[in-house]
Design an enzyme around this catalytic site. Structure first.
Site, short mmCIF file in Angstrom:
data_model
loop_
_atom_site.label_atom_id
_atom_site.label_comp_id
_atom_site.label_asym_id
_atom_site.label_seq_id
_atom_site.Cartn_x
_atom_site.Cartn_y
_atom_site.Cartn_z
N GLY A 322 0.86 -1.18 0.00
CA GLY A 322 0.00 0.00 0.00
C GLY A 322 0.89 1.23 0.00
O GLY A 322 1.05 1.94 -0.99
N CYS A 391 -6.13 22.15 18.99
CA CYS A 391 -5.97 22.45 20.41
C CYS A 391 -5.37 21.26 21.11
O CYS A 391 -6.06 20.53 21.85
CB CYS A 391 -7.32 22.81 21.01
SG CYS A 391 -7.81 24.42 20.45
N GLU A 392 -4.11 21.04 20.86
CA GLU A 392 -3.45 19.85 21.39
C GLU A 392 -1.96 20.06 21.20
O GLU A 392 -1.51 20.32 20.08
CB GLU A 392 -3.95 18.66 20.55
CG GLU A 392 -3.39 17.36 20.95
CD GLU A 392 -4.46 16.39 21.44
OE1 GLU A 392 -5.64 16.76 21.53
OE2 GLU A 392 -4.07 15.27 21.76
N1 LLP Z 1 -1.92 -6.20 3.86
C1 LLP Z 1 -2.45 -6.24 5.09
C2 LLP Z 1 -3.15 -7.43 5.52
C3 LLP Z 1 -2.35 -5.13 5.94
O1 LLP Z 1 -2.89 -5.18 7.15
C4 LLP Z 1 -1.67 -3.97 5.49
C5 LLP Z 1 -1.55 -2.81 6.34
C6 LLP Z 1 -1.13 -3.98 4.19
C7 LLP Z 1 -1.27 -5.10 3.41
C8 LLP Z 1 -0.42 -2.79 3.61
O2 LLP Z 1 0.71 -2.43 4.32
P1 LLP Z 1 1.70 -1.31 3.70
O3 LLP Z 1 2.35 -1.91 2.47
O4 LLP Z 1 0.86 -0.14 3.32
O5 LLP Z 1 2.65 -1.02 4.78
N2 LLP Z 1 -1.57 3.24 9.63
C9 LLP Z 1 -0.23 2.69 9.69
C10 LLP Z 1 -0.09 1.47 8.84
C11 LLP Z 1 -1.10 0.41 9.16
C12 LLP Z 1 -1.02 -0.71 8.21
C13 LLP Z 1 -2.16 -1.61 8.35
N3 LLP Z 1 -2.11 -2.73 7.46
C14 LLP Z 1 0.77 3.77 9.27
O6 LLP Z 1 0.37 4.89 9.02
O7 LLP Z 1 1.97 3.52 9.24
#
Ligand code: LLP
Length: 463
Positions: A322, A391-392
Site C-alpha cells: 500500500g 488544540c493539542e
Molecule cells: N496487507 C495487510 C493485511 C495489511 O494489514 C496492510 C496494512 C497492508 C497489506 C499494507 O501495508 P503497507 O504496504 O501499506 O505497509 N496506519 C499505519 C499502517 C497500518 C497498516 C495496516 N495494514 C501507518 O500509518 O503507518
C-alpha cells in the site's frame, strides 16, 4: 555534515535532543528524489512544481492544506510492482493506504488487484468498476453484512482471520449457493522491526491465527471440511514500514512449513501464499527503501527455496503493498500562519492543517521531511517543529527539521511522502474540514477527493 557546521542556523543546536533530527542538508532548497514524487522539481523562480504545475498555482486554485498527488508517479510505481512480480504472481494494492475511485481506475488500468478491509472500501472499489474477482477482502471482524456483500459480489478471496469467521463465511456462501475462495491468515511469530502499533505477526495481537500452537493447522482442517469454502492458500502480513527482508524470510519459511503439514495430513497442496504488504518507503533522506524488482526477486527466491526443501510445488505468490505505491506519490501543501522562535529551544512553525490531516507523527512518532515550496532561500537553516492548528500540544506534523531562517507567514511549505495513511486516517478533530486530494498529471490538475465543507460537517449533525 555535522550539526556544528551550522552554528547560526540551528540557533539552539546545543540543546537538541539526541537522535531526533537529521542534520540540515547542504542545500535546503534541494529536493531529495528519494522522498519526493517523481515529477517534483523547482521552476526558474524556485517554486516547487509537480506534473509541470507550480504549487503557488495549486494553492491559489485549490486552497491549503491540500494533498497533491502525482498521478504519473502513482502509475509508475504500480506498474513497477506489477512488472517486478510478473504474470506468475499477483499484486494487490492495499486500499487502506489511500483509496478513491480514481485510484481504483488507475490500478485497474495498470493491471493490479485490490485489497480492501471494510465495507466502505469494498463499496468504493465496486463503485469504481474494479472486477470483483480481483478484490481481496480482509479484516479481523467483518460484519455479517460485509461478508454477505462480498460473497454476493463475488470477490476473488476473503482472508479469514478467526475460527468464527471460517464458519460465518462458509454459511453465508452456502446459503447463497456459492463456494467462496478463501485464504487463512496466520501469525508466524515474527517480531518485525517497526513501531509496535504497525507490527502484526508477533503472536500477542488481534490479527490472524497463530501457527505456533497448532491453531492455524486446525483452522485449515476445519475450513477444508466446509462445502461453502474453497481454501486457496495461506496469508501472512508481518507489519508495516519494514526495510529488512529477514522477517519475510522467516514468515515464508513458517508458512511453507504449514503448507507441507497440510499436504502431509490432507493430501492437498494449497495453491497460493500471500506475504502481505509492509515494505518501507523513505520519509527522510536517512531511509533506504528497496526497489520492487529487488523485493520480488528476494521473495521469489525465498519461497522457491523453501518449497524445494519441502518438496512442494511452488505456490502462486501474492503481495499487498500500500504505502510503497502511494506513499511517495503525494505531498501535503500547507500555508505558514505563524513563526514563533523559542529562545534556546527551537522555532515553532504553525500551518493551516495538522494532526487532522496527518496523525502519523502523533500516533507513531513518525518522521517527515519538509521544504519551503513557494520560493527558495539562501537564509541560514533554523531548527523548526512544524505544528498544526489544533488544540493539542501533540499536534505535530514534522517533529524536527530545518527550514530557512527567513521563513515567514504566507510561505507555502510542503511535507513529502504523505500519500499513504494521511488522507485515509484524516479526522474532523476540532471540526477541521479534511483537505482535498488533487491529482496532477502532464500539466493538468484535478480534484479526485474534494475538500470537506461546513455543509458536509453540518449534514451529519441532525440537530
Ligand atoms: N496487507 C495487510 C493485511 C495489511 O494489514 C496492510 C496494512 C497492508 C497489506 C499494507 O501495508 P503497507 O504496504 O501499506 O505497509 N496506519 C499505519 C499502517 C497500518 C497498516 C495496516 N495494514 C501507518 O500509518 O503507518
Amino acid at each position: 555534515m555535522s550539526r556544528s557546521a551550522h552554528p547560526a542556523g540551528p540557533r539552539h543546536a546545543d540543546v537538541l535532543p539526541e537522535g531526533h533530527y537529521t542534520a540540515p542538508a547542504d542545500d535546503l532548497n534541494a529536493l531529495d528524489p528519494k522522498v519526493w514524487a517523481h515529477t517534483v522539481g523547482r521552476d526558474a523562480d524556485g517554486v516547487v512544481t509537480v506534473g509541470g504545475i507550480a504549487v503557488t498555482q495549486l494553492a491559489e486554485e485549490y486552497g491549503t492544506p491540500a494533498y497533491i498527488l502525482d498521478e504519473a508517479d502513482f502509475r509508475d510505481r504500480a506498474r513497477a510492482w506489477r512488472t517486478a512480480f510478473g504474470t506468475d504472481a499477483d499484486v494487490f494494492y492495499a486500499g487502506k493506504a489511500f483509496l478513491s475511485r480514481a485510484v481504483v481506475r488507475w490500478l485497474d488500468e495498470e493491471g493490479l488487484n485490490l485489497d480492501v478491509c471494510s465495507g466502505g472500501e469494498l463499496a468504493t472499489a465496486l463503485a469504481a468498476g474494479m472486477p470483483a474477482e480481483r478484490i481481496a477482502f480482509h479484516g479481523n471482524n467483518k460484519s455479517p453484512e460485509e461478508i454477505e456483500r462480498a460473497v454476493r459480489a463475488g470477490v476473488g478471496r476473503i482472508v479469514l482471520d478467526s475460527f468464527q469467521e471460517i464458519v460465518r463465511v462458509a454459511h453465508t456462501a452456502e446459503s447463497l449457493g456459492k463456494r467462496q475462495r478463501v485464504q487463512i491468515r496466520v501469525t508466524v511469530g515474527v517480531e518485525a522491526h517497526t513501531h509496535e502499533f504497525i507490527a502484526t505477526a508477533h503472536e500477542d495481537q488481534k490479527f490472524g491465527i497463530p501457527l505456533a500452537d497448532g491453531q492455524a493447522a486446525e483452522a485449515v482442517r476445519r475450513a477444508l471440511q466446509l462445502d461453502g469454502l474453497d481454501v486457496i492458500g495461506i496469508h501472512s502480513h508481518i507489519g508495516s514500514q519494514i526495510f529488512d527482508m529477514s522477517g519475510f524470510e522467516v514468515a515464508a519459511h513458517r508458512v511453507v512449513g504449514l503448507l507441507k503439514d497440510v499436504r502431509d495430513e490432507h493430501g492437498v497442496e494449497l495453491a497460493e501464499i500471500d506475504l502481505g504488504g509492509g515494505l518501507g518507503i523513505a520519509y527522510t533522506s536517512d531511509d533506504d527503501p528497496r526497489e520492487p524488482h529487488e523485493i520480488a526477486k528476494a521473495l521469489n527466491e525465498i519461497v522457491t527455496r523453501e518449497c524445494e526443501g519441502a518438496r512442494l510445488r511452488t505456490p502462486r505468490i501474492s503481495v499487498e503493498p500500500g504505502r510503497a505505491i502511494v506513499g511517495p506519490t503525494a505531498f501535503t501543501l500547507y500555508e505558514v500562519g505563524t513563526v514563533k522562535p523559542l529562545e534556546g529551544l527551537r522555532t515553532y512553525v504553525s500551518v493551516d492543517g495538522g494532526m487532522s490531516d496527518n496523525i502519523r507523527t502523533a500516533l507513531y512518532d513518525a518522521e517527515y521531511s519538509v521544504a519551503l515550496a513557494s520560493r527558495t532561500s539562501d537564509a541560514e537553516p533554523m531548527l523548526v517543529r512544524v505544528v498544526g492548528k489544533h488544540c493539542e500540544s501533540g499536534d505535530i506534523v514534522v517533529k524536527d527539521a530545518f527550514l530557512p531562517g527567513d521563513l515567514a507567514p504566507g510561505d507555502l511549505i510542503a511535507v513529502p511522502a504523505t500519500g499513504a495513511y494521511c488522507r485515509s486516517m484524516a479526522s474532523n478533530y476540532n471540526h477541521a474540514m479534511r483537505p482535498p486530494v488533487v491529482a496532477v498529471r502532464d500539466g493538468a490538475a484535478r480534484v479526485i477527493v474534494r475538500r470537506e465543507t461546513e455543509e458536509d460537517l453540518l449534514r451529519l449533525d441532525v440537530g
